[in-house]
Design a protein around this motif. Structure first.
Motif, mmCIF file in Angstrom:
data_model
loop_
_atom_site.group_PDB
_atom_site.id
_atom_site.type_symbol
_atom_site.label_atom_id
_atom_site.label_comp_id
_atom_site.label_asym_id
_atom_site.label_seq_id
_atom_site.Cartn_x
_atom_site.Cartn_y
_atom_site.Cartn_z
ATOM 1 N N ILE A 100 43.933 45.945 36.862
ATOM 2 C CA ILE A 100 44.694 45.504 38.023
ATOM 3 C C ILE A 100 46.110 45.157 37.589
ATOM 4 O O ILE A 100 46.307 44.361 36.668
ATOM 5 C CB ILE A 100 44.036 44.277 38.680
ATOM 6 C CG1 ILE A 100 42.535 44.517 38.921
ATOM 7 C CG2 ILE A 100 44.756 43.905 39.970
ATOM 8 C CD1 ILE A 100 42.226 45.664 39.828
ATOM 9 N N SER A 101 47.100 45.725 38.235
ATOM 10 C CA SER A 101 48.485 45.439 37.896
ATOM 11 C C SER A 101 48.914 44.093 38.470
ATOM 12 O O SER A 101 48.709 43.813 39.647
ATOM 13 C CB SER A 101 49.408 46.530 38.442
ATOM 14 O OG SER A 101 50.764 46.137 38.303
ATOM 15 N N ILE A 102 49.501 43.255 37.630
ATOM 16 C CA ILE A 102 50.158 42.039 38.111
ATOM 17 C C ILE A 102 51.634 42.068 37.689
ATOM 18 O O ILE A 102 52.221 41.068 37.323
ATOM 19 C CB ILE A 102 49.445 40.752 37.654
ATOM 20 C CG1 ILE A 102 49.162 40.760 36.148
ATOM 21 C CG2 ILE A 102 48.161 40.546 38.430
ATOM 22 C CD1 ILE A 102 48.588 39.443 35.634
ATOM 23 N N TYR A 103 52.177 43.279 37.774
ATOM 24 C CA TYR A 103 53.615 43.453 37.610
ATOM 25 C C TYR A 103 54.066 44.512 38.606
ATOM 26 O O TYR A 103 53.507 45.602 38.664
ATOM 27 C CB TYR A 103 54.010 43.880 36.197
ATOM 28 C CG TYR A 103 55.516 43.963 36.053
ATOM 29 C CD1 TYR A 103 56.267 42.809 35.891
ATOM 30 C CD2 TYR A 103 56.178 45.177 36.144
ATOM 31 C CE1 TYR A 103 57.649 42.870 35.811
ATOM 32 C CE2 TYR A 103 57.557 45.243 36.060
ATOM 33 C CZ TYR A 103 58.292 44.079 35.897
ATOM 34 O OH TYR A 103 59.645 44.142 35.831
ATOM 35 N N GLY A 104 55.055 44.181 39.389
ATOM 36 C CA GLY A 104 55.524 45.076 40.444
ATOM 37 C C GLY A 104 55.467 44.337 41.760
ATOM 38 O O GLY A 104 55.933 43.206 41.878
ATOM 39 N N LYS A 105 54.836 44.926 42.746
ATOM 40 C CA LYS A 105 54.760 44.306 44.068
ATOM 41 C C LYS A 105 53.951 43.017 44.028
ATOM 42 O O LYS A 105 54.264 42.041 44.706
ATOM 43 C CB LYS A 105 54.143 45.290 45.065
ATOM 44 C CG LYS A 105 54.128 44.799 46.500
ATOM 45 C CD LYS A 105 53.768 45.908 47.480
ATOM 46 C CE LYS A 105 52.374 46.443 47.236
ATOM 47 N NZ LYS A 105 51.984 47.457 48.262
ATOM 48 N N THR A 106 52.902 42.998 43.213
ATOM 49 C CA THR A 106 52.062 41.807 43.068
ATOM 50 C C THR A 106 52.192 41.256 41.660
ATOM 51 O O THR A 106 51.708 41.857 40.702
ATOM 52 C CB THR A 106 50.579 42.143 43.354
ATOM 53 O OG1 THR A 106 50.463 42.673 44.671
ATOM 54 C CG2 THR A 106 49.712 40.913 43.219
ATOM 55 N N LYS A 107 52.856 40.112 41.533
ATOM 56 C CA LYS A 107 53.015 39.491 40.217
ATOM 57 C C LYS A 107 52.072 38.311 40.022
ATOM 58 O O LYS A 107 51.858 37.864 38.892
ATOM 59 C CB LYS A 107 54.471 39.045 40.019
ATOM 60 C CG LYS A 107 55.461 40.191 39.885
ATOM 61 C CD LYS A 107 56.860 39.663 39.583
ATOM 62 C CE LYS A 107 57.822 40.819 39.270
ATOM 63 N NZ LYS A 107 58.082 41.662 40.449
ATOM 64 N N LYS A 108 51.547 37.795 41.108
ATOM 65 C CA LYS A 108 50.632 36.655 41.056
ATOM 66 C C LYS A 108 49.264 37.108 41.557
ATOM 67 O O LYS A 108 49.149 37.656 42.656
ATOM 68 C CB LYS A 108 51.177 35.525 41.929
ATOM 69 C CG LYS A 108 50.291 34.300 42.009
ATOM 70 C CD LYS A 108 50.991 33.238 42.856
ATOM 71 C CE LYS A 108 50.105 32.046 43.123
ATOM 72 N NZ LYS A 108 50.796 31.006 43.926
ATOM 73 N N PRO A 109 48.210 36.909 40.758
ATOM 74 C CA PRO A 109 46.880 37.318 41.207
ATOM 75 C C PRO A 109 46.532 36.681 42.555
ATOM 76 O O PRO A 109 46.750 35.492 42.774
ATOM 77 C CB PRO A 109 45.962 36.787 40.095
ATOM 78 C CG PRO A 109 46.839 36.710 38.893
ATOM 79 C CD PRO A 109 48.192 36.317 39.405
ATOM 80 N N SER A 110 45.991 37.489 43.432
ATOM 81 C CA SER A 110 45.622 37.010 44.765
ATOM 82 C C SER A 110 44.221 36.407 44.751
ATOM 83 O O SER A 110 43.444 36.604 43.807
ATOM 84 C CB SER A 110 45.664 38.162 45.764
ATOM 85 O OG SER A 110 44.680 39.127 45.435
ATOM 86 N N ALA A 111 43.896 35.684 45.840
ATOM 87 C CA ALA A 111 42.549 35.121 45.972
ATOM 88 C C ALA A 111 41.507 36.230 45.961
ATOM 89 O O ALA A 111 40.419 36.071 45.388
ATOM 90 C CB ALA A 111 42.465 34.309 47.263
ATOM 91 N N GLU A 112 41.845 37.372 46.550
ATOM 92 C CA GLU A 112 40.921 38.505 46.568
ATOM 93 C C GLU A 112 40.659 39.027 45.158
ATOM 94 O O GLU A 112 39.530 39.348 44.797
ATOM 95 C CB GLU A 112 41.498 39.624 47.441
ATOM 96 C CG GLU A 112 40.582 40.827 47.569
ATOM 97 C CD GLU A 112 41.195 41.935 48.411
ATOM 98 O OE1 GLU A 112 40.509 42.946 48.629
ATOM 99 O OE2 GLU A 112 42.360 41.784 48.839
ATOM 100 N N MET A 113 41.716 39.105 44.337
ATOM 101 C CA MET A 113 41.557 39.562 42.958
ATOM 102 C C MET A 113 40.659 38.628 42.150
ATOM 103 O O MET A 113 39.976 39.053 41.213
ATOM 104 C CB MET A 113 42.918 39.639 42.271
ATOM 105 C CG MET A 113 43.839 40.728 42.753
ATOM 106 S SD MET A 113 45.415 40.624 41.852
ATOM 107 C CE MET A 113 46.399 41.821 42.754
ATOM 108 N N LEU A 114 40.668 37.346 42.504
ATOM 109 C CA LEU A 114 39.942 36.346 41.723
ATOM 110 C C LEU A 114 38.576 36.001 42.308
ATOM 111 O O LEU A 114 37.868 35.168 41.755
ATOM 112 C CB LEU A 114 40.785 35.067 41.616
ATOM 113 C CG LEU A 114 42.160 35.209 40.939
ATOM 114 C CD1 LEU A 114 42.844 33.856 40.825
ATOM 115 C CD2 LEU A 114 42.039 35.854 39.569
ATOM 116 N N ALA A 115 38.212 36.644 43.394
ATOM 117 C CA ALA A 115 36.962 36.300 44.077
ATOM 118 C C ALA A 115 35.740 36.474 43.179
ATOM 119 O O ALA A 115 34.772 35.706 43.271
ATOM 120 C CB ALA A 115 36.813 37.140 45.347
#
Length: 382
Positions: A100-115
């Protein structure tokens, strides 16, 4: 009696040598594997995240750790993407794990990514400079974990510029992904030490606190130099470039090339209108820079290739180039404010202040930072 003394001396030296053998946080598996038992683990790693020659992902999977995904910072999981390039989601060919990329449009992990995650493990080699983005990624990982009730584990690694502290401390009105923390350009901390500082000083959004564990190294202190076994990013390929990076990276906020698009990024500087240098280079697109500044233009300046760079943060090169080029071109770009961490720096240079005069203006905040830094040291200081 003499033989006994010599035997004790030899044993003492051997024991001392053994005690000083470097053991990375990632190598202290007896300390952190129990923390991963029965947990769903997300790894925040890149090509530097190795134990010997084996990637941490492979090591943990082989140990039966339930790794559910990898989160990739700038340059990607394999560290091959150019600076600033957006990283896409993909899969690891060897393990089949989602990346999962956390560089670019999404730099902070989302709640969905951490579910489907219980703990986030961060293990990335840093270079000890405020605007190098891996510490910003670590900040967002800690923040997301705190907001979503997840644990954070940081495996510590040496700071190759960790034997000094220097540069202006970031002002409160300067904020970006390359300017997140009120620390100097050269902050003199490992990622583990900085993680503790970020957490305890309340720098995460809303003052939240991460459930943080740092696994420190053994056999390292802040007086030691450290040669990185793996390049941390495409444009820092050598020890020399890493040592020069704090000072030469300021040129990224100017019209002067730092050698992106050459074989020696951050070891050469130059500009087409600079007349004092005896060295020239012509930036061209390459794996580390698709669109290098001054592409196709011959730049004149100087090379530090083959020299023994000093561990120092200096303004002498920037002031020299500004003096020679200021009448020919608009020297600064807006990006300089983010790199310097203060809007005053550009004004100081343009008004003709000397390095000594500029340094005097940032010294009070730098002294305050140095005092705070001592509270977070995990290793003997320089």
């Amino acid at each position: 009696m003499i033989r006994l003394f010599l035997s004790l001396l030899i044993f003492s030296c051997f024991a001392c040598s053994e005690a000083q053998e470097l053991k990375l946080g990632a190598e202290k598996m007896d300390k952190y594997l129990p923390l991963l038992e029965g947990k769903r683990v997300a790894l925040v790693v890149n090509q530097t995240s190795t134990i010997g020659k084996t990637h941490l992902v492979d090591t943990l999977v082989s140990r039966g750790v339930n790794v559910v995904k990898v989160m990739a910072p700038e340059h990607g999981f394999r560290g091959e993407a150019p600076d600033g390039e957006t990283i896409d989601n993909t899969k690891d060919a060897k393990t089949g794990l989602p990346i999962i990329s956390i560089y670019g449009k999404t730099k902070k992990p989302s709640a969905e990514m951490l579910a489907d995650v219980d703990i986030l493990l961060f293990d990335i080699q840093d270079v000890g400079v405020r605007f190098y983005t891996f510490i910003s990624t670590m900040h967002y990982v800690m923040e997301a974990a705190a907001e979503n009730g997840k644990k954070v584990l940081v495996l510590d690694r040496p700071n190759p510029n960790g034997m000094y502290v220097d540069g202006p401390v970031k002002d409160d009105d300067i904020n970006s992904f390359v300017a997140m923390h009120p620390i100097p350009v050269v902050h003199g901390l490992t990622v583990g030490e900085l993680a503790n500082m970020i957490n305890r000083e309340g720098w995460l959004e809303g003052g939240v606190k991460a459930d943080l564990t740092v696994i420190p190294m053994k056999g390292w202190d802040h007086s030691q130099t450290y040669s990185l076994p793996i390049s941390p990013s495409p444009n820092l390929p050598t020890d020399n470039s890493i040592i020069l990076y704090p000072s030469l990276a300021l040129f990224e906020g100017t019209v002067v090339s730092v050698g992106r698009g050459t074989d020696h990024p951050f070891e050469v500087i130059g500009h087409p209108n600079y007349t004092l240098g005896s060295y020239s280079f012509t930036p061209q697109p390459n794996a580390g820079s698709k669109y290098p500044p001054m592409e196709g233009k011959e730049c004149f300046g100087q090379s530090f290739v083959g020299t023994e760079a000093s561990y120092e943060f200096t303004l002498k090169y920037l002031l020299q180039y500004h003096h020679e080029l200021k009448d020919d071109t608009t020297f600064f770009r807006d990006y300089i404010d983010l790199l310097a961490g203060t809007k005053e720096f550009r004004k100081q240079v343009e008004s003709g202040l000397s390095e000594e005069q500029i340094r005097a203006t940032w010294q009070p905040k730098l002294d305050a930072y140095k005092a705070m830094r001592k509270e977070y040291l995990l290793y003997e200081d320089f």
